[in-house]
Design a protein around this motif. Structure first.
Motif, mmCIF file in Angstrom:
data_model
loop_
_atom_site.group_PDB
_atom_site.id
_atom_site.type_symbol
_atom_site.label_atom_id
_atom_site.label_comp_id
_atom_site.label_asym_id
_atom_site.label_seq_id
_atom_site.Cartn_x
_atom_site.Cartn_y
_atom_site.Cartn_z
ATOM 1 N N ARG A 164 0.830 -1.217 0.000
ATOM 2 C CA ARG A 164 0.000 0.000 0.000
ATOM 3 C C ARG A 164 0.859 1.259 0.000
ATOM 4 O O ARG A 164 0.716 2.160 0.830
ATOM 5 C CB ARG A 164 -0.944 0.026 1.205
ATOM 6 C CG ARG A 164 -1.953 -1.092 1.201
ATOM 7 C CD ARG A 164 -2.581 -1.244 2.576
ATOM 8 N NE ARG A 164 -3.373 -2.467 2.658
ATOM 9 C CZ ARG A 164 -4.660 -2.552 2.349
ATOM 10 N NH1 ARG A 164 -5.319 -1.504 1.916
ATOM 11 N NH2 ARG A 164 -5.295 -3.697 2.457
ATOM 12 N N VAL A 165 1.776 1.297 -0.962
ATOM 13 C CA VAL A 165 2.686 2.429 -1.066
ATOM 14 C C VAL A 165 2.770 2.806 -2.546
ATOM 15 O O VAL A 165 2.591 1.949 -3.418
ATOM 16 C CB VAL A 165 4.079 2.055 -0.497
ATOM 17 C CG1 VAL A 165 4.722 0.903 -1.244
ATOM 18 C CG2 VAL A 165 5.014 3.238 -0.467
ATOM 19 N N ASP A 166 2.963 4.095 -2.865
ATOM 20 C CA ASP A 166 3.130 4.425 -4.277
ATOM 21 C C ASP A 166 4.607 4.463 -4.637
ATOM 22 O O ASP A 166 5.478 4.565 -3.768
ATOM 23 C CB ASP A 166 2.375 5.699 -4.682
ATOM 24 C CG ASP A 166 2.598 6.825 -3.717
ATOM 25 O OD1 ASP A 166 3.729 6.932 -3.231
ATOM 26 O OD2 ASP A 166 1.647 7.588 -3.447
ATOM 27 N N ALA A 167 4.852 4.378 -5.955
ATOM 28 C CA ALA A 167 6.227 4.193 -6.445
ATOM 29 C C ALA A 167 7.186 5.261 -5.924
ATOM 30 O O ALA A 167 8.318 4.953 -5.559
ATOM 31 C CB ALA A 167 6.221 4.168 -7.970
ATOM 32 N N GLU A 168 6.731 6.506 -5.882
ATOM 33 C CA GLU A 168 7.661 7.578 -5.501
ATOM 34 C C GLU A 168 8.074 7.527 -4.034
ATOM 35 O O GLU A 168 9.078 8.118 -3.655
ATOM 36 C CB GLU A 168 7.088 8.954 -5.869
ATOM 37 C CG GLU A 168 5.868 9.329 -5.081
ATOM 38 C CD GLU A 168 5.415 10.766 -5.362
ATOM 39 O OE1 GLU A 168 6.240 11.687 -5.214
ATOM 40 O OE2 GLU A 168 4.233 10.947 -5.702
ATOM 41 N N HIS A 169 7.304 6.805 -3.219
ATOM 42 C CA HIS A 169 7.652 6.692 -1.805
ATOM 43 C C HIS A 169 8.312 5.357 -1.458
ATOM 44 O O HIS A 169 8.411 4.992 -0.294
ATOM 45 C CB HIS A 169 6.417 6.922 -0.931
ATOM 46 C CG HIS A 169 5.872 8.308 -1.054
ATOM 47 N ND1 HIS A 169 4.625 8.583 -1.560
ATOM 48 C CD2 HIS A 169 6.448 9.516 -0.795
ATOM 49 C CE1 HIS A 169 4.445 9.897 -1.590
ATOM 50 N NE2 HIS A 169 5.530 10.485 -1.129
ATOM 51 N N ALA A 170 8.725 4.646 -2.515
ATOM 52 C CA ALA A 170 9.380 3.356 -2.305
ATOM 53 C C ALA A 170 10.795 3.398 -2.863
ATOM 54 O O ALA A 170 11.129 4.248 -3.695
ATOM 55 C CB ALA A 170 8.580 2.246 -2.987
ATOM 56 N N VAL A 171 11.622 2.473 -2.366
ATOM 57 C CA VAL A 171 12.968 2.317 -2.895
ATOM 58 C C VAL A 171 13.252 0.820 -2.967
ATOM 59 O O VAL A 171 12.771 0.048 -2.133
ATOM 60 C CB VAL A 171 14.015 3.075 -2.029
ATOM 61 C CG1 VAL A 171 14.039 2.566 -0.599
ATOM 62 C CG2 VAL A 171 15.412 2.986 -2.643
ATOM 63 N N VAL A 172 13.986 0.422 -4.015
ATOM 64 C CA VAL A 172 14.300 -0.997 -4.215
ATOM 65 C C VAL A 172 15.808 -1.223 -4.049
ATOM 66 O O VAL A 172 16.616 -0.367 -4.414
ATOM 67 C CB VAL A 172 13.856 -1.451 -5.632
ATOM 68 C CG1 VAL A 172 14.527 -2.767 -6.039
ATOM 69 C CG2 VAL A 172 12.339 -1.597 -5.699
ATOM 70 N N VAL A 173 16.172 -2.373 -3.487
ATOM 71 C CA VAL A 173 17.580 -2.785 -3.438
ATOM 72 C C VAL A 173 17.724 -4.064 -4.264
ATOM 73 O O VAL A 173 17.078 -5.075 -3.954
ATOM 74 C CB VAL A 173 18.062 -3.041 -1.987
ATOM 75 C CG1 VAL A 173 19.553 -3.370 -1.983
ATOM 76 C CG2 VAL A 173 17.777 -1.834 -1.098
ATOM 77 N N GLU A 174 18.515 -3.996 -5.301
ATOM 78 C CA GLU A 174 18.657 -5.092 -6.268
ATOM 79 C C GLU A 174 20.122 -5.336 -6.609
ATOM 80 O O GLU A 174 20.927 -4.409 -6.616
ATOM 81 C CB GLU A 174 17.955 -4.704 -7.584
ATOM 82 C CG GLU A 174 16.572 -5.283 -7.787
ATOM 83 C CD GLU A 174 16.560 -6.769 -8.117
ATOM 84 O OE1 GLU A 174 17.642 -7.353 -8.333
ATOM 85 O OE2 GLU A 174 15.464 -7.338 -8.142
ATOM 86 N N ASN A 175 20.463 -6.589 -6.937
ATOM 87 C CA ASN A 175 21.841 -6.883 -7.353
ATOM 88 C C ASN A 175 21.946 -7.297 -8.815
ATOM 89 O O ASN A 175 23.056 -7.423 -9.333
ATOM 90 C CB ASN A 175 22.429 -8.017 -6.504
ATOM 91 C CG ASN A 175 21.837 -9.349 -6.884
ATOM 92 O OD1 ASN A 175 20.616 -9.485 -6.906
ATOM 93 N ND2 ASN A 175 22.674 -10.310 -7.210
#
Ligand code: CA
Length: 226
Positions: A164-175
């Protein structure tokens, strides 16, 4: 503008190669399984395809090496074989720095989520145990929850939905390059951590906001990102 975590409410972690140092095992299992079926697959192939589904990977490498795609039946046999080899290998350790990042993220008030292409039940249960107190099953997206895996944005879009979060308020950690591609396609700012053997350029080509050399480096630079 420099990248900041100030306006973020949720942090979405990939699993293999971010929370667990499991990619060397995946690399071994893939190479062995494909070789047993007469198809050459290099460690670089494994890392460049990381994040996508087993079926997608097998078909692509088969086409390149043999000139034709593997049949559905063959795909299933190869993937089962790969999973068996993977299970037989020593259990991968937690990625150094992962728990520290979780602790800091929680202390910063961020909602913690996991978005993985994995469909290995044992691994999913292990995550809930190893990261107890930080993560719940309803905030995890696995291959059971979406039809199309990475590099499609679907797993990360599903992550936004369940969180329940929109894209601009999220952050992803990826390798993985394809993982970064999926997150960026979902419109989410992405931190790439280069925990494998690929050149930084393979990750930078997918458009992350930040590239770090390890998960520990993310833990170490956490405060400076606010
Ligand atoms: Ca990964």
């Amino acid at each position: 503008m420099t990248f900041t975590l100030k306006n973020k409410n949720a942090i979405l972690f990939d699993m293999d190669g971010v929370l667990y140092d499991s990619m060397p095992n995946h690399s071994k299992a893939w190479s062995q399984a494909m070789t047993d079926f007469g198809i050459r697959m290099t460690p670089e192939d494994v890392y460049m395809n990381e994040g996508s589904t087993g079926s997608f990977t097998i078909k692509k490498i088969s086409l390149r090496e043999r000139g034709y795609e593997a049949t559905e039946e063959e795909v299933e046999r190869i993937y089962r074989h790969k999973a068996e080899i993977f299970q037989s290998l020593p259990v991968a350790r937690l990625m150094p720095g992962a728990l520290e990042v979780f602790r800091k993220a929680k202390a910063s008030g961020l909602q913690i989520q996991i978005v993985t292409g994995s469909g290995q039940k044992t691994l999913i249960d292990r995550v809930l145990h190893d990261f107890d107190g930080f993560i719940t099953r309803d905030l995890m997206v696995t291959s059971f929850d979406v039809k199309r895996g990475k590099p499609y944005p679907d797993p990360y879009l599903k992550g936004l939905e369940v969180g329940r979060v929109d894209a601009e308020h999220a952050v992803v950690v990826e390798n993985a390059p394809l993982g970064v591609r999926a997150a960026v396609a979902a419109g989410i700012d992405t931190i790439a951590v280069n925990t494998g053997p690929l050149d930084d350029s393979a990750l930078m080509a997918e458009g992350p906001k930040l590239l770090l050399p390890s998960v520990q480096a993310l833990a170490d630079s956490w405060e400076s990102l606010f």
